[in-house]
Design a protein around this motif. Sequence first.
Motif, mmCIF file in Angstrom:
data_model
loop_
_atom_site.group_PDB
_atom_site.id
_atom_site.type_symbol
_atom_site.label_atom_id
_atom_site.label_comp_id
_atom_site.label_asym_id
_atom_site.label_seq_id
_atom_site.Cartn_x
_atom_site.Cartn_y
_atom_site.Cartn_z
ATOM 1 N N PRO A 138 0.784 -1.233 0.000
ATOM 2 C CA PRO A 138 0.000 0.000 0.000
ATOM 3 C C PRO A 138 0.818 1.286 0.000
ATOM 4 C CG PRO A 138 0.065 -0.896 2.203
ATOM 5 C CD PRO A 138 0.829 -1.848 1.327
ATOM 6 N N TYR A 139 2.110 1.201 0.361
ATOM 7 C CA TYR A 139 2.876 2.423 0.587
ATOM 8 C C TYR A 139 3.351 3.037 -0.718
ATOM 9 C CZ TYR A 139 3.070 1.290 5.563
ATOM 10 O OH TYR A 139 2.736 1.015 6.859
ATOM 11 N N VAL A 140 3.118 4.323 -0.852
ATOM 12 C CA VAL A 140 3.670 5.108 -1.950
ATOM 13 C C VAL A 140 4.416 6.276 -1.316
ATOM 14 C CG1 VAL A 140 1.455 6.317 -2.243
ATOM 15 C CG2 VAL A 140 3.141 6.362 -4.080
ATOM 16 N N GLY A 141 5.746 6.273 -1.476
ATOM 17 C CA GLY A 141 6.578 7.249 -0.791
ATOM 18 C C GLY A 141 6.493 8.629 -1.413
ATOM 19 N N LEU B 266 -5.341 6.841 1.284
ATOM 20 C CA LEU B 266 -6.158 6.829 2.489
ATOM 21 C C LEU B 266 -5.691 7.928 3.446
ATOM 22 C CD1 LEU B 266 -6.276 2.967 3.057
ATOM 23 C CD2 LEU B 266 -8.055 4.400 2.052
ATOM 24 N N PRO B 267 -6.615 8.486 4.242
ATOM 25 C CA PRO B 267 -6.249 9.605 5.136
ATOM 26 C C PRO B 267 -5.491 9.142 6.375
ATOM 27 C CG PRO B 267 -8.555 9.054 5.417
ATOM 28 C CD PRO B 267 -8.065 8.185 4.292
ATOM 29 N N LYS B 268 -4.354 8.455 6.157
ATOM 30 C CA LYS B 268 -3.574 7.921 7.282
ATOM 31 C C LYS B 268 -2.119 7.801 6.850
ATOM 32 C CE LYS B 268 -3.432 3.630 7.583
ATOM 33 N NZ LYS B 268 -3.583 2.275 8.087
ATOM 34 N N PRO B 269 -1.407 8.907 6.716
ATOM 35 C CA PRO B 269 -0.013 8.855 6.268
ATOM 36 C C PRO B 269 0.858 8.042 7.225
ATOM 37 C CG PRO B 269 -0.542 11.019 7.157
ATOM 38 C CD PRO B 269 -1.837 10.273 7.041
ATOM 39 N N HIS B 270 1.878 7.392 6.655
ATOM 40 C CA HIS B 270 2.832 6.609 7.431
ATOM 41 C C HIS B 270 4.200 7.262 7.274
ATOM 42 C CE1 HIS B 270 4.646 3.027 9.276
ATOM 43 N NE2 HIS B 270 5.590 3.145 8.359
ATOM 44 N N ARG B 271 4.553 8.125 8.214
ATOM 45 C CA ARG B 271 5.823 8.844 8.180
ATOM 46 C C ARG B 271 6.027 9.516 6.819
ATOM 47 N NH1 ARG B 271 10.172 4.786 10.730
ATOM 48 N NH2 ARG B 271 9.146 3.355 9.304
ATOM 49 N N GLN C 237 -2.628 -2.455 6.231
ATOM 50 C CA GLN C 237 -2.800 -1.001 6.242
ATOM 51 C C GLN C 237 -3.898 -0.529 5.290
ATOM 52 O OE1 GLN C 237 -1.146 0.883 8.594
ATOM 53 N NE2 GLN C 237 -0.687 -1.230 9.210
ATOM 54 N N PHE C 238 -4.470 -1.444 4.521
ATOM 55 C CA PHE C 238 -5.676 -1.131 3.752
ATOM 56 C C PHE C 238 -6.865 -1.138 4.713
ATOM 57 C CE2 PHE C 238 -3.447 -2.918 -0.167
ATOM 58 C CZ PHE C 238 -3.313 -1.676 -0.779
ATOM 59 N N THR C 239 -6.963 -0.141 5.547
ATOM 60 C CA THR C 239 -7.963 -0.117 6.611
ATOM 61 C C THR C 239 -9.278 0.491 6.123
ATOM 62 O OG1 THR C 239 -6.990 1.970 7.349
ATOM 63 C CG2 THR C 239 -6.288 -0.020 8.479
ATOM 64 N N ALA C 240 -10.331 0.189 6.870
ATOM 65 C CA ALA C 240 -11.675 0.654 6.507
ATOM 66 C C ALA C 240 -11.794 2.144 6.808
ATOM 67 C CB ALA C 240 -12.713 -0.143 7.278
ATOM 68 N N GLU C 241 -11.717 2.960 5.773
ATOM 69 C CA GLU C 241 -11.703 4.410 5.934
ATOM 70 C C GLU C 241 -12.872 5.057 5.191
ATOM 71 O OE1 GLU C 241 -9.551 5.912 7.814
ATOM 72 O OE2 GLU C 241 -7.980 4.402 8.094
ATOM 73 N N VAL C 242 -13.122 6.328 5.525
ATOM 74 C CA VAL C 242 -14.166 7.090 4.843
ATOM 75 C C VAL C 242 -13.750 7.320 3.392
ATOM 76 C CG1 VAL C 242 -14.926 8.206 6.953
ATOM 77 C CG2 VAL C 242 -13.143 9.282 5.562
#
Length: 599
Positions: free
Chosen positions: A282-285, A299-304, A343-348
């Motif tokens: 899922p990560y796109v840097g 998704l509205p949840k950035p990872h660093r 990390q493909f979580t259930a988001e709006v």
Amino acid sequence: MVSVSSPPPFSPFFIPSATIRSVDAEQEFTASSVVKTCAPGLKEYDIRIQFAQRQAPSPIVLEWLIPLVDIAGKWHPTIGSDRSLSSGWVQTINNYATLGAPVYALYSGSGENRHTFALSDAINPVGIRVQVEEDVAAFKCTLVLFDAPWPEMDKYSFILRIDERAIAYNEALAGVSDWWAGMDEYRPAPVPEAAYDPVYSSWYSFHQELSEEGIEANCAWSRDLGCRTLILDDGWQTDDSNKGYAYCGDWEIAESKFPDFTAHVARIKALDMRYLLWYSVPYVGNKSEAWQCFRDRVLPKPHRNADCLDPRFPSVRGMLIDCYRRAIGEWGLDGLKLDFVDQFTAEVAVKSDSEEADMVSVPAATDRLFTDIMAELRTLNPDVLIEFRQRYIGPAMRKYGNIFRAQDCPNDALSNRVRTIDLRLLSGNTAVHSDMVMWNAGESVERAALQLWAILFSVPQISVEKDAIGEAHQRMLAFYLRFWLERKDLLMHGKLTPLNPLCLYPVVIAENDTELCAVVYQEDCIMTLPPLKERSATLVNATEMGVIHAAFGNSTKNAKITVYDCCGILLSTRVMDGISGIVTIVTPCSGYAKVTITS
């Protein structure tokens, strides 16, 4: 028997003490159920919810009570080490296609099943909460449905399977696994025999400091030891070595490390090794070209220093499919290690100016993504190997992957043991792999061997460098892999019995018709064995104590006991006239004893 707030009640034959309610008091629905008794103590409830109008549903809560009688511990797929009972502060466990699995088990102090429940819907989000109700000395079991974005619907149904049979906890969980596997929507992926071959992994030994010379040298070494598969982990796609994900997303080979990657892959395969490549799905840097293209479809949840792609967009799914098709089709790879898919979580919903999402639910979109990925890859290679990591190991993931690996736990024998056994309980014939095994070069050979005995009941993944460990460690590793390979069928396909889940499996036994292998992991613990009959037994001392205590029951068989150290060197031989009761066998740390029936 049943109470319901606002909606009409269930059919009267539903679970005793069950209630169902909507979190939104304005939401109107009716609920009913049909029960099927599959065996004494085993029932399936076909639960049907009908909404008053077509709508995107608000959360609905289903609860029932069970008496807190002869229940000592709990288990669920993402439990970790805390198996204790807990009260009202317990958190809701989230489950969906790429996270956990909707199953929960309660068992007695002896490990006998008391109440195991599971849901048929393992794609869509469901919350599970099981807590002690102190005032009535009971467990309240709670299911939370629709607590995530869902498409509009007018009805919904699922099956709730409840098993209260007096059987071993692991047999109850195996029954759930078989139940899911029998459903068309969760038919497990084929598992080639190659999925059960030992692996050399680059991660702990190299991290991102990769070179084709170093990888090829360690593959040649590990191939001689018995490894037949390489997993090239993070670092192949970037010159950066900061262990972040800023450069993920483009998935181009770092030519400074691999000037001719296709030729490099061919050299590894010429060693008779298979080649798997890592992707952080899922990560796109934010330093990648892909991020510039897809920055409005994350998704509205950035990872660093990276974002998580939103699979509800067709272009996102298409881009990922193209990446993996290229890896298998153009680079000649045998499989992929697909990481971080939880990390493909259930988001709006996410809004994009360039594209409309064609799905509402992230888990459902992820299921569609992986279904399409595997259709493409199996066309190129029907035996393609796909590794997923612990947490994304439910019945939906078994459709796509044929290797499940324990969650990262470097140099942590306890966690590696518990995590691999936890995986075995639900994985059926899907190959379960250990986390990569590593140790410090200054460690004693015996204590280093404890890292390996901890993973005996899983496929070993090795991640130490040839030149970083001494000759004694190399001899021990070579012996261990020979020991494992000689018993692979027993360890991977025999009957597995992990005893005492409340204490994190201090004794684990694998057996078939001709032999058994048992390991004791806790000091001063008695290894209670099934009847030997005419079978041989291998008893491993995975503790730092110098003895094994084994209970042989009332057998009167005569036996020869041979004791070996952690490198397989014979230490002693002993003949017993009648091997019965509790027998103490002097065995060094990380050594083992072979018991052979003589008459």
